[in-house]
Design an enzyme around this catalytic site. Structure first.
Site, PDB file in Angstrom:
ATOM      1  N   LYS A 105      14.637   8.064  11.669  1.00 21.25           N
ATOM      2  CA  LYS A 105      15.049   8.388  10.297  1.00 21.25           C
ATOM      3  C   LYS A 105      16.440   9.026  10.300  1.00 21.25           C
ATOM      4  O   LYS A 105      17.212   8.843   9.349  1.00 21.25           O
ATOM      5  CB  LYS A 105      14.011   9.294   9.626  1.00 21.25           C
ATOM      6  N   ARG A 145       4.125  -7.928   4.945  1.00 21.98           N
ATOM      7  CA  ARG A 145       3.799  -8.952   5.959  1.00 21.98           C
ATOM      8  C   ARG A 145       2.311  -9.290   5.961  1.00 21.98           C
ATOM      9  O   ARG A 145       1.929 -10.398   6.251  1.00 21.98           O
ATOM     10  CB  ARG A 145       4.240  -8.501   7.351  1.00 21.98           C
ATOM     11  N   ASN A 198      -0.043   8.854   7.932  1.00 23.76           N
ATOM     12  CA  ASN A 198      -0.422  10.156   8.508  1.00 23.76           C
ATOM     13  C   ASN A 198      -1.927  10.396   8.375  1.00 23.76           C
ATOM     14  O   ASN A 198      -2.364  11.542   8.248  1.00 23.76           O
ATOM     15  CB  ASN A 198       0.378  11.290   7.848  1.00 23.76           C
ATOM     16  N   THR A 210      -1.023   9.007   3.032  1.00 18.92           N
ATOM     17  CA  THR A 210      -1.059   7.552   3.223  1.00 18.92           C
ATOM     18  C   THR A 210      -1.606   7.251   4.619  1.00 18.92           C
ATOM     19  O   THR A 210      -1.811   8.151   5.432  1.00 18.92           O
ATOM     20  CB  THR A 210       0.351   6.917   3.121  1.00 18.92           C
ATOM     21  N   TYR A 234       9.849   8.619  15.830  1.00 12.83           N
ATOM     22  CA  TYR A 234       9.893   8.583  14.355  1.00 12.83           C
ATOM     23  C   TYR A 234      11.056   9.392  13.784  1.00 12.83           C
ATOM     24  O   TYR A 234      11.872   8.861  13.019  1.00 12.83           O
ATOM     25  CB  TYR A 234       8.570   9.090  13.785  1.00 12.83           C
ATOM     26  N   LYS A 285       0.849  -1.200   0.000  1.00 13.25           N
ATOM     27  CA  LYS A 285       0.000   0.000   0.000  1.00 13.25           C
ATOM     28  C   LYS A 285       0.878   1.240   0.000  1.00 13.25           C
ATOM     29  O   LYS A 285       2.115   1.145   0.059  1.00 13.25           O
ATOM     30  CB  LYS A 285      -0.928   0.002   1.219  1.00 13.25           C
ATOM     31  N   GLY A 286       0.249   2.390  -0.033  1.00 14.47           N
ATOM     32  CA  GLY A 286       0.954   3.650   0.136  1.00 14.47           C
ATOM     33  C   GLY A 286       2.073   3.870  -0.879  1.00 14.47           C
ATOM     34  O   GLY A 286       1.968   3.513  -2.058  1.00 14.47           O
ATOM     35  N   ASP A 303       8.344  -9.792   7.048  1.00 10.89           N
ATOM     36  CA  ASP A 303       8.287  -8.913   8.218  1.00 10.89           C
ATOM     37  C   ASP A 303       9.725  -8.505   8.493  1.00 10.89           C
ATOM     38  O   ASP A 303      10.561  -9.344   8.863  1.00 10.89           O
ATOM     39  CB  ASP A 303       7.697  -9.667   9.415  1.00 10.89           C
ATOM     40  N   VAL A 304      10.028  -7.228   8.312  1.00 10.47           N
ATOM     41  CA  VAL A 304      11.420  -6.776   8.394  1.00 10.47           C
ATOM     42  C   VAL A 304      11.999  -6.885   9.810  1.00 10.47           C
ATOM     43  O   VAL A 304      13.211  -6.761   9.980  1.00 10.47           O
ATOM     44  CB  VAL A 304      11.587  -5.327   7.863  1.00 10.47           C
TER      45      VAL A 304
HETATM   46  P1  NAP Z   1       2.009   3.196   4.914  1.00 10.75           P
HETATM   47  O1  NAP Z   1       0.962   3.423   3.898  1.00 10.75           O
HETATM   48  O2  NAP Z   1       1.639   3.061   6.350  1.00 10.75           O
HETATM   49  O3  NAP Z   1       2.871   1.936   4.451  1.00 10.75           O
HETATM   50  C1  NAP Z   1       3.852   1.402   5.264  1.00 10.75           C
HETATM   51  C2  NAP Z   1       4.223   0.059   4.716  1.00 10.75           C
HETATM   52  O4  NAP Z   1       5.241  -0.504   5.562  1.00 10.75           O
HETATM   53  C3  NAP Z   1       3.064  -0.927   4.708  1.00 10.75           C
HETATM   54  O5  NAP Z   1       3.121  -1.688   3.531  1.00 10.75           O
HETATM   55  C4  NAP Z   1       3.353  -1.800   5.918  1.00 10.75           C
HETATM   56  O6  NAP Z   1       2.866  -3.111   5.790  1.00 10.75           O
HETATM   57  C5  NAP Z   1       4.853  -1.818   5.867  1.00 10.75           C
HETATM   58  N1  NAP Z   1       5.453  -2.301   7.109  1.00 10.75           N
HETATM   59  C6  NAP Z   1       5.407  -1.717   8.320  1.00 10.75           C
HETATM   60  N2  NAP Z   1       6.060  -2.489   9.215  1.00 10.75           N
HETATM   61  C7  NAP Z   1       6.525  -3.565   8.531  1.00 10.75           C
HETATM   62  C8  NAP Z   1       7.266  -4.697   8.884  1.00 10.75           C
HETATM   63  N3  NAP Z   1       7.647  -4.942  10.149  1.00 10.75           N
HETATM   64  N4  NAP Z   1       7.589  -5.601   7.926  1.00 10.75           N
HETATM   65  C9  NAP Z   1       7.193  -5.396   6.652  1.00 10.75           C
HETATM   66  N5  NAP Z   1       6.459  -4.342   6.250  1.00 10.75           N
HETATM   67  C10 NAP Z   1       6.138  -3.442   7.185  1.00 10.75           C
HETATM   68  O7  NAP Z   1       3.078   4.393   4.911  1.00 10.75           O
HETATM   69  P2  NAP Z   1       3.839   5.182   3.740  1.00 10.75           P
HETATM   70  O8  NAP Z   1       3.570   6.607   3.967  1.00 10.75           O
HETATM   71  O9  NAP Z   1       3.580   4.585   2.412  1.00 10.75           O
HETATM   72  O10 NAP Z   1       5.356   4.933   4.200  1.00 10.75           O
HETATM   73  C11 NAP Z   1       6.335   4.340   3.373  1.00 10.75           C
HETATM   74  C12 NAP Z   1       7.694   4.874   3.809  1.00 10.75           C
HETATM   75  O11 NAP Z   1       7.748   6.287   3.527  1.00 10.75           O
HETATM   76  C13 NAP Z   1       7.973   4.744   5.306  1.00 10.75           C
HETATM   77  O12 NAP Z   1       9.324   4.371   5.496  1.00 10.75           O
HETATM   78  C14 NAP Z   1       7.747   6.160   5.824  1.00 10.75           C
HETATM   79  O13 NAP Z   1       8.474   6.422   6.999  1.00 10.75           O
HETATM   80  C15 NAP Z   1       8.240   6.971   4.647  1.00 10.75           C
HETATM   81  N6  NAP Z   1       7.764   8.357   4.612  1.00 10.75           N
HETATM   82  C16 NAP Z   1       6.440   8.614   4.479  1.00 10.75           C
HETATM   83  C17 NAP Z   1       6.010   9.947   4.424  1.00 10.75           C
HETATM   84  C18 NAP Z   1       4.572  10.296   4.280  1.00 10.75           C
HETATM   85  O14 NAP Z   1       4.255  11.511   4.336  1.00 10.75           O
HETATM   86  N7  NAP Z   1       3.671   9.356   4.083  1.00 10.75           N
HETATM   87  C19 NAP Z   1       6.953  10.996   4.506  1.00 10.75           C
HETATM   88  C20 NAP Z   1       8.291  10.685   4.631  1.00 10.75           C
HETATM   89  C21 NAP Z   1       8.690   9.366   4.675  1.00 10.75           C
HETATM   90  P3  NAP Z   1       1.581  -3.696   6.584  1.00 10.75           P
HETATM   91  O15 NAP Z   1       0.440  -3.465   5.671  1.00 10.75           O
HETATM   92  O16 NAP Z   1       1.900  -5.117   6.771  1.00 10.75           O
HETATM   93  O17 NAP Z   1       1.470  -2.920   7.866  1.00 10.75           O
END
Ligand code: NAP
Length: 250
Positions: A177, A45, A211, A208, A173, A23-24, A70-71
């Site tokens: 990072k 996962r 947030n 996503t 968080y 997702k996301g 699962d990381v």
């Molecule tokens: P998201 O929609 O919540 O997606 C997070 C993903 O990480 C999901 O697929 C989730 O899988 C997976 N995940 C979490 N823990 C895991 C684990 N232990 N093992 C395997 N997969 C795991 O969030 P996102 O916004 O797309 O985030 C993606 C990356 O972008 C993250 O590293 C985040 O910190 C970074 N980021 C996001 C933003 C933002 O504004 N959204 C900004 C800066 C950086 P499950 O479905 O299994 O939970």
């Protein structure tokens, strides 16, 4: 690499593994690489979401395969590396995208330390665990790339610049990072004499689950920096931090 595997890789599509790709931003990184003709391992996962992401990608013409992952779990990561080897035989790009916030609130003076531990376990140690498990497959690629999806909130330079946009005070968080950025630099230093390029990227504030869809960028826009660094040509940067506009200060 022997002559036989060189011949094989010359005719095969590029292969990527994207963690947290169900997702996301991770899903859109997988979709974007797939649209470029890459074979994509969808690391995730949650089985149901993983399978539906793979189906959706395949329906869009992407050569995708699911990778249970699962990381935070050694056995899961070892099994994932084995599966990628069976499916693809090598890896050209690893995108360490899986991440969590650790939940809130995260005020330093009152935080539940388990939130800090969880954020570091997934966002930092998970990246090291996955990277090291996949390195043997990356080393089989003629142009291996590693992309760590970080965030500008981990930039100590921005965090200490008055007026810079760095989100709320968050002792789990944001420092996770920062730690990931530091880890990226250490890998780049160790791998400097290899053909592996490793960089960190910031997707920008993206709508996503992470947030509650408050972000202002689309997941496709958020995926763009990671796709760019996963496909950067030989001789490209290593040991740097990028967003859509260029370099982000550490
Ligand atoms: P998201 O929609 O919540 O997606 C997070 C993903 O990480 C999901 O697929 C989730 O899988 C997976 N995940 C979490 N823990 C895991 C684990 N232990 N093992 C395997 N997969 C795991 O969030 P996102 O916004 O797309 O985030 C993606 C990356 O972008 C993250 O590293 C985040 O910190 C970074 N980021 C996001 C933003 C933002 O504004 N959204 C900004 C800066 C950086 P499950 O479905 O299994 O939970």
């Amino acid at each position: 690499m022997d002559a036989m595997s060189e011949t094989n890789t010359a005719h095969r599509p590029q292969v990527a593994l994207v963690t947290g790709a169900n997702k996301g931003i991770g899903y859109e990184i997988a979709a974007g690489l797939g649209a470029l003709g890459w074979t994509v391992g969808v690391g995730a996962r949650n089985e149901e979401r993983r399978e539906s992401a793979v189906e959706k990608l395949r329906a869009a013409g992407v050569d995708a395969f699911g990778v249970p992952l699962d990381v935070t779990d050694d056995a899961s990561v070892t099994a994932a590396a084995r599966l990628v080897e069976e499916q693809a035989g090598r890896l050209d790009a690893l995108v360490n995208n899986a991440g969590i916030t650790g939940g809130g609130p995260q005020d330093p003076t009152t935080v539940d330390v388990d939130r800090v531990r969880a954020a570091v376990e997934t966002n930092v140690i998970g990246v090291i665990r996955v990277t090291n498990a996949l390195l043997p497959l990356l080393r089989r690629s003629p142009s291996p790339r590693i992309v760590n999806v970080s965030s500008s909130v981990g930039s100590l330079t921005l965090q200490t610049t008055p007026g810079a946009e760095v989100g709320p005070v968050a002792v789990a968080y944001s420092p996770s990072k920062t730690f990931l950025n530091a880890v990226t630099v250490q890998y780049a230093k160790e791998l400097a004499d290899t053909n592996i390029l490793i960089n960190a990227v910031c997707p920008g504030y993206t709508a996503t689950d992470l947030n509650a869809f408050q972000g202002v960028r689309t997941p496709q826009q958020g995926a763009a920096p990671a796709i760019r660094l996963a496909t950067v040509p030989d001789g490209g940067p290593t040991g740097h931090f990028f967003d859509d506009e260029g370099k982000v200060p550490w």
